[in-house]
Motif scaffolding. Structure first.
Motif, mmCIF file in Angstrom:
data_model
loop_
_atom_site.group_PDB
_atom_site.id
_atom_site.type_symbol
_atom_site.label_atom_id
_atom_site.label_comp_id
_atom_site.label_asym_id
_atom_site.label_seq_id
_atom_site.Cartn_x
_atom_site.Cartn_y
_atom_site.Cartn_z
ATOM 1 N N UNK A 73 16.791 97.574 53.333
ATOM 2 C CA UNK A 73 17.968 96.705 53.299
ATOM 3 C C UNK A 73 17.625 95.254 52.989
ATOM 4 N N UNK A 74 16.359 94.968 52.686
ATOM 5 C CA UNK A 74 15.929 93.581 52.489
ATOM 6 C C UNK A 74 16.724 92.878 51.386
ATOM 7 N N UNK A 75 16.947 93.565 50.279
ATOM 8 C CA UNK A 75 17.659 92.939 49.164
ATOM 9 C C UNK A 75 19.103 92.622 49.535
ATOM 10 N N UNK A 76 19.774 93.586 50.186
ATOM 11 C CA UNK A 76 21.162 93.352 50.596
ATOM 12 C C UNK A 76 21.247 92.238 51.630
ATOM 13 N N UNK A 77 20.289 92.198 52.563
ATOM 14 C CA UNK A 77 20.270 91.139 53.568
ATOM 15 C C UNK A 77 20.042 89.780 52.915
ATOM 16 N N UNK A 78 19.106 89.729 51.973
ATOM 17 C CA UNK A 78 18.801 88.460 51.305
ATOM 18 C C UNK A 78 19.993 87.960 50.498
ATOM 19 N N UNK A 79 20.726 88.879 49.854
ATOM 20 C CA UNK A 79 21.870 88.462 49.033
ATOM 21 C C UNK A 79 22.971 87.830 49.877
ATOM 22 N N UNK A 80 23.013 88.154 51.160
ATOM 23 C CA UNK A 80 24.018 87.572 52.059
ATOM 24 C C UNK A 80 23.405 86.576 53.043
ATOM 25 N N UNK A 81 22.125 86.249 52.807
ATOM 26 C CA UNK A 81 21.412 85.276 53.644
ATOM 27 C C UNK A 81 21.465 85.680 55.121
ATOM 28 N N UNK A 82 21.286 86.970 55.362
ATOM 29 C CA UNK A 82 21.335 87.508 56.718
ATOM 30 C C UNK A 82 19.929 87.798 57.234
ATOM 31 N N UNK A 83 19.812 87.855 58.555
ATOM 32 C CA UNK A 83 18.540 88.144 59.207
ATOM 33 C C UNK A 83 18.692 89.362 60.096
ATOM 34 N N UNK A 84 17.702 90.243 60.058
ATOM 35 C CA UNK A 84 17.689 91.424 60.925
ATOM 36 C C UNK A 84 16.555 91.266 61.932
ATOM 37 N N UNK A 85 16.895 91.095 63.208
ATOM 38 C CA UNK A 85 15.904 90.980 64.274
ATOM 39 C C UNK A 85 15.697 92.366 64.892
ATOM 40 N N UNK A 86 14.638 93.018 64.481
ATOM 41 C CA UNK A 86 14.314 94.348 64.996
ATOM 42 C C UNK A 86 13.436 94.188 66.236
ATOM 43 N N UNK A 87 14.037 94.334 67.419
ATOM 44 C CA UNK A 87 13.329 94.123 68.684
ATOM 45 C C UNK A 87 12.968 95.440 69.369
ATOM 46 N N UNK A 88 12.913 96.519 68.613
ATOM 47 C CA UNK A 88 12.586 97.808 69.213
ATOM 48 C C UNK A 88 11.114 97.854 69.604
ATOM 49 N N UNK A 89 10.818 98.434 70.759
ATOM 50 C CA UNK A 89 9.404 98.666 71.101
ATOM 51 C C UNK A 89 8.828 99.741 70.185
#
Length: 307
Positions: A175-191
């Motif tokens: 999803x990096x490209x879609x996130x970058x196009x909307x200037x969004x950040x994904x904080x994956x805090x899963x152990x």
């Protein structure tokens, strides 16, 4: 051999008859308050009382059996009517959702075929729009197929050991490209090393659809956060964003099939209207629970468990 589960009427009939039988036995054996142990019947009245109880129980059984049968028939009829109504609504919704991309594809291709002198740039733009509608149609058919598998044969879905930590990391990367196009950040805090026994495809659908939903509707420059805690009954996940959120009256219907908060905007985003329905059914199929609420400070927060 598969044991057939008793119906509601059958369970009611058995319960009432057991209670009556226990009461009758206690009343007959200990009808004298000073009798503290079982003794043979010495009086004819005791035998008459026993016979009367048997007759009453037989009559009650006959009445209850008829009532239980009618109750089962009514419940079955109501369930069938409900399923037929839901099936009609689903068919109408599917037909409506299919009509839009099909009409667009036909419109663009007819225009291209009927305009042989169309310039290359316009032709390419029409082909790109046709391809986008075809992809939307493919996604819709895929989601319908997934829901049909969940509804019709949940026991036949293969289960295996799934590493959710690796799966979610892959989804974030995809999803990096879609996130970058909307200037969004994904904080994956899963152990690390969150492993459960389940169906890989459906577990993937849970996290992938939640991610797509947030990317499409949370808004520009927002942040998605995924956390998990291990408790006695399994893993408790929180998937949230800090976007604008939705009005509270939409929350109870958010998991309904083809329900859209903003129909025009949802279709423009390419959504099928089935993503969150798949998420809910996939979680329930794995024995978990799921709920959605407004996040503090705005946005949506999905709370779900996976045993």
């Amino acid at each position: 051999m598969i044991m057939k589960r008793p119906s509601e009427g059958h369970k009611m009939f058995i319960s009432v008859m057991v209670v009556f039988a226990v009461y009758a036995v206690i009343f007959i054996i200990f009808e004298d308050y000073d009798r503290h142990f079982i003794e043979p019947f010495e009086e004819a009245s005791d035998w008459h009382l026993l016979l009367f109880s048997v007759v009453v129980m037989a009559g009650l059984a006959w009445l209850l059996h008829g009532y239980a049968r009618r109750m089962d028939e009514r419940i079955s009829r109501e369930q069938q009517e409900k399923e037929n109504r839901m099936r009609r609504e689903l068919t109408q919704n599917i037909a409506h959702e299919l009509k839009t991309p099909v009409a667009s594809i036909l419109g663009y291709t007819d225009t291209i075929l009927n305009a042989p002198d169309m310039d290359a740039d316009t032709q390419r733009r029409f082909i790109e729009r046709t391809n986008a509608q075809a992809q939307r149609l493919t996604a819709l058919l895929r989601d319908i197929s997934t829901l049909n598998k969940i509804d019709s044969a949940p026991d036949l879905l293969a289960r295996e050991r799934v590493d959710l930590s690796v799966m979610v990391a892959d989804i974030v990367q995809e999803s990096e490209q879609a996130l970058a196009s909307r200037k969004m950040t994904f904080k994956n805090c899963l152990p690390t090393d969150i492993c459960i026994q389940g169906n890989w495809q459906l577990l993937y659908s849970i996290f992938h659809n939640l991610t797509d939903n947030a990317i499409n509707y949370a808004g520009m420059g927002t942040t998605i956060e995924l956390t998990a805690e291990h408790e006695a009954d399994g893993w408790h996940f929180t998937f949230s964003d800090n976007g604008a959120g939705i009005a509270a009256e939409h929350l109870p219907r958010l998991f309904e099939r083809f329900y859209r908060v903003d129909k025009g905007r949802s279709r423009d985003m390419g959504g099928t209207g089935l993503g969150l329905a798949i998420v809910k059914n996939a979680v329930l199929l794995h024995g978990g629970t799921i709920a959605v609420q407004q996040a503090e400070g705005g946005g949506l927060q999905f709370l779900f468990t996976l045993p």
